[in-house]
Design a protein around this motif. Structure first.
Motif, PDB file in Angstrom:
ATOM      1  N   GLY A  35       0.809  -1.380  -0.027  1.00 50.85           N
ATOM      2  CA  GLY A  35       0.055  -0.092   0.121  1.00 50.85           C
ATOM      3  C   GLY A  35       1.034   1.231   0.045  1.00 50.85           C
ATOM      4  N   GLU A  58       0.829  -1.250  -4.704  1.00 45.70           N
ATOM      5  CA  GLU A  58      -0.319  -0.549  -4.673  1.00 45.70           C
ATOM      6  C   GLU A  58      -1.491  -0.970  -5.669  1.00 45.70           C
ATOM      7  OE1 GLU A  58      -1.503   2.235  -2.700  1.00 45.70           O
ATOM      8  OE2 GLU A  58      -2.912   1.994  -3.821  1.00 45.70           O
ATOM      9  N   TRP A  59      -2.557  -1.073  -4.995  1.00 46.24           N
ATOM     10  CA  TRP A  59      -3.931  -1.514  -5.665  1.00 46.24           C
ATOM     11  C   TRP A  59      -4.457  -0.299  -6.427  1.00 46.24           C
ATOM     12  CZ3 TRP A  59      -5.793  -5.435  -7.828  1.00 46.24           C
ATOM     13  CH2 TRP A  59      -6.964  -5.395  -8.158  1.00 46.24           C
ATOM     14  N   ALA A  60      -4.684   0.859  -6.116  1.00 42.37           N
ATOM     15  CA  ALA A  60      -5.225   1.860  -6.766  1.00 42.37           C
ATOM     16  C   ALA A  60      -4.483   2.593  -8.087  1.00 42.37           C
ATOM     17  CB  ALA A  60      -5.523   2.962  -5.763  1.00 42.37           C
ATOM     18  N   THR A  84      -1.157  -4.909  -7.830  1.00 41.25           N
ATOM     19  CA  THR A  84      -1.895  -6.247  -7.649  1.00 41.25           C
ATOM     20  C   THR A  84      -2.434  -6.033  -6.117  1.00 41.25           C
ATOM     21  OG1 THR A  84      -1.814  -8.467  -7.946  1.00 41.25           O
ATOM     22  CG2 THR A  84      -0.013  -7.469  -6.519  1.00 41.25           C
ATOM     23  N   ASP A  85      -3.082  -7.000  -5.823  1.00 40.42           N
ATOM     24  CA  ASP A  85      -3.538  -7.379  -4.498  1.00 40.42           C
ATOM     25  C   ASP A  85      -2.643  -7.630  -3.678  1.00 40.42           C
ATOM     26  OD1 ASP A  85      -5.061  -7.746  -2.192  1.00 40.42           O
ATOM     27  OD2 ASP A  85      -6.216  -9.421  -2.850  1.00 40.42           O
ATOM     28  N   ALA A  86      -1.986  -6.973  -2.647  1.00 36.92           N
ATOM     29  CA  ALA A  86      -1.177  -7.336  -1.477  1.00 36.92           C
ATOM     30  C   ALA A  86      -1.274  -8.591  -0.929  1.00 36.92           C
ATOM     31  CB  ALA A  86      -0.594  -6.276  -0.871  1.00 36.92           C
ATOM     32  N   TYR A 105       2.397   0.622   6.311  1.00 36.66           N
ATOM     33  CA  TYR A 105       1.850   1.830   6.982  1.00 36.66           C
ATOM     34  C   TYR A 105       0.492   2.427   6.556  1.00 36.66           C
ATOM     35  CZ  TYR A 105       7.102   1.609   7.485  1.00 36.66           C
ATOM     36  OH  TYR A 105       8.271   1.345   7.783  1.00 36.66           O
ATOM     37  N   HIS A 106      -0.268   2.336   7.742  1.00 30.63           N
ATOM     38  CA  HIS A 106      -1.828   2.723   7.476  1.00 30.63           C
ATOM     39  C   HIS A 106      -2.309   1.950   6.590  1.00 30.63           C
ATOM     40  CE1 HIS A 106      -0.724   6.234  10.008  1.00 30.63           C
ATOM     41  NE2 HIS A 106       0.344   6.422   9.638  1.00 30.63           N
ATOM     42  N   ASP A 108      -5.601   0.018   5.042  1.00 31.90           N
ATOM     43  CA  ASP A 108      -7.028   0.406   5.087  1.00 31.90           C
ATOM     44  C   ASP A 108      -7.567  -0.070   6.429  1.00 31.90           C
ATOM     45  OD1 ASP A 108      -6.865   2.048   2.959  1.00 31.90           O
ATOM     46  OD2 ASP A 108      -7.577   0.739   1.473  1.00 31.90           O
ATOM     47  N   THR A 181       4.915   8.951   5.983  1.00 31.67           N
ATOM     48  CA  THR A 181       3.738   8.762   4.711  1.00 31.67           C
ATOM     49  C   THR A 181       2.930   9.984   4.816  1.00 31.67           C
ATOM     50  OG1 THR A 181       2.319   7.408   6.155  1.00 31.67           O
ATOM     51  CG2 THR A 181       4.483   6.251   5.227  1.00 31.67           C
ATOM     52  N   ASN A 182       2.183   9.940   3.678  1.00 33.76           N
ATOM     53  CA  ASN A 182       1.185  10.961   3.551  1.00 33.76           C
ATOM     54  C   ASN A 182       0.170  10.697   4.490  1.00 33.76           C
ATOM     55  OD1 ASN A 182       2.564  11.858   1.029  1.00 33.76           O
ATOM     56  ND2 ASN A 182       0.556  11.561  -0.094  1.00 33.76           N
ATOM     57  N   PHE A 183      -0.272   9.399   4.887  1.00 36.82           N
ATOM     58  CA  PHE A 183      -1.096   9.535   5.754  1.00 36.82           C
ATOM     59  C   PHE A 183      -0.758   9.764   7.246  1.00 36.82           C
ATOM     60  CE2 PHE A 183      -5.144   7.982   4.095  1.00 36.82           C
ATOM     61  CZ  PHE A 183      -5.135   7.850   2.643  1.00 36.82           C
TER      62      PHE A 183
HETATM   63  C1  SAM Z   1      -4.518   4.544   3.721  1.00 33.57           C
HETATM   64  S1  SAM Z   1      -3.683   4.387   2.473  1.00 33.57           S
HETATM   65  C2  SAM Z   1      -2.120   4.455   3.104  1.00 33.57           C
HETATM   66  C3  SAM Z   1      -1.169   4.828   2.187  1.00 33.57           C
HETATM   67  C4  SAM Z   1       0.437   4.983   2.422  1.00 33.57           C
HETATM   68  N1  SAM Z   1       0.901   3.713   2.956  1.00 33.57           N
HETATM   69  C5  SAM Z   1       0.470   5.978   3.545  1.00 33.57           C
HETATM   70  O1  SAM Z   1       0.823   5.675   4.838  1.00 33.57           O
HETATM   71  O2  SAM Z   1       0.402   7.237   3.146  1.00 33.57           O
HETATM   72  C6  SAM Z   1      -3.736   2.797   2.084  1.00 33.57           C
HETATM   73  C7  SAM Z   1      -3.184   2.358   0.573  1.00 33.57           C
HETATM   74  O3  SAM Z   1      -3.503   1.026   0.470  1.00 33.57           O
HETATM   75  C8  SAM Z   1      -3.526   0.530  -0.619  1.00 33.57           C
HETATM   76  N2  SAM Z   1      -4.278  -0.668  -0.743  1.00 33.57           N
HETATM   77  C9  SAM Z   1      -5.383  -1.092   0.232  1.00 33.57           C
HETATM   78  N3  SAM Z   1      -5.415  -2.442   0.023  1.00 33.57           N
HETATM   79  C10 SAM Z   1      -4.348  -2.958  -0.745  1.00 33.57           C
HETATM   80  C11 SAM Z   1      -4.335  -4.290  -1.314  1.00 33.57           C
HETATM   81  N4  SAM Z   1      -4.793  -5.336  -0.972  1.00 33.57           N
HETATM   82  N5  SAM Z   1      -3.110  -4.596  -2.165  1.00 33.57           N
HETATM   83  C12 SAM Z   1      -2.544  -3.191  -2.551  1.00 33.57           C
HETATM   84  N6  SAM Z   1      -2.671  -1.964  -2.287  1.00 33.57           N
HETATM   85  C13 SAM Z   1      -3.660  -1.743  -1.296  1.00 33.57           C
HETATM   86  C14 SAM Z   1      -4.506   1.740  -1.156  1.00 33.57           C
HETATM   87  O4  SAM Z   1      -5.035   1.993  -2.331  1.00 33.57           O
HETATM   88  C15 SAM Z   1      -4.098   2.849  -0.358  1.00 33.57           C
HETATM   89  O5  SAM Z   1      -3.134   3.665  -1.346  1.00 33.57           O
END
Ligand code: SAM
Length: 205
Positions: A35, A58-60, A84-86, A105-106, A108, A181-183
């Motif tokens: 992520g 990163e999924w998005a 892909t889906d991590a 980090y952070h 969802d 990180t951004n969050f």
């Molecule tokens: C809350 S954001 C945190 C982003 C970054 N780590 C930060 O701390 O700023 C969660 C990130 O994880 C990604 N994400 C969530 N589930 C995921 C998955 N199964 N596979 C890959 N990325 C995922 C989301 O698209 C999002 O960009």
């Protein structure tokens, strides 16, 4: 100077276990960030440690493309990004003991109970992380969500394959030095508590 094609890895067009070292053409240790969002943490770490390789998942697609462009602009050679889906990737596509560090980090938090099954952290994921981390590897986890943090702790506490490690570690940058990180930046500004946990994979190399 790498281009987006060289930095991004399409794992979903293949099946079976991948060989991350082949993406870099060297045997440097590999760190994975799950992520990675816009890639701020990865970029800073990759620039600070050219002797290490970094993979971001990163999924998005919006964030994935942003991060890929950013790595190209900075010309970092030691980052690869995977869209892909991590969870599936760690559980089914990575070979054993291939990582020297895992950064989450952070993640969802999926706060609604009916959505908990979408969370990254579950017993199977922690088993998979233990499989892909090599002995001595670091696992750093950070969230602003107290309930999710308690769940994560509950999944890890009592496991014999991990031991506690300091989150502040000069090798990985102390909390003050390393990129937030951004969050993290956003939540610290809002005055939220940040929960942090670092572990070391037990075992001998
Ligand atoms: C809350 S954001 C945190 C982003 C970054 N780590 C930060 O701390 O700023 C969660 C990130 O994880 C990604 N994400 C969530 N589930 C995921 C998955 N199964 N596979 C890959 N990325 C995922 C989301 O698209 C999002 O960009």
């Amino acid at each position: 100077m790498p281009d987006v094609q060289q930095i991004t890895i399409d794992v979903d067009s293949s099946t079976g276990v991948v060989a991350p070292s082949a993406w870099f053409g060297n045997e440097h240790p590999i760190e994975l960030e799950i992520g990675c969002g816009k890639g701020g943490f990865l970029l800073r770490q990759a620039r600070a440690h050219p002797e290490r390789n970094f993979v971001g998942i990163e999924w998005a697609s919006k964030y994935f493309r942003y991060a890929a462009d950013r790595m190209c602009r900075w010309g970092v050679e030691n980052v690869r990004l995977v869209r892909t889906d991590a969870k599936h990737f760690v559980m089914h596509r990575l070979p054993p003991a291939c990582l020297s560090a895992l950064h989450v980090y952070h993640p969802d938090p999926w706060p609604k109970k009916r959505h908990h099954k979408r969370r990254l952290f579950c017993a199977e994921f922690v088993d998979a992380a233990a499989r892909v981390l090599r002995p001595g590897a670091r696992w750093a986890i950070q969230t602003d969500h107290a309930e999710y943090f308690a769940v994560i702790r509950g999944l890890i506490d009592g496991r014999l394959d991990f031991e506690p490690a300091p989150f502040d570690d000069p090798e990985y940058g102390t909390i003050d030095e390393r990129t937030e990180t951004n969050f993290e930046v956003k939540y610290v500004r809002e005055g939220r508590t940040i929960y942090r946990l670092a572990l070391r994979r037990r075992g001998s190399t």
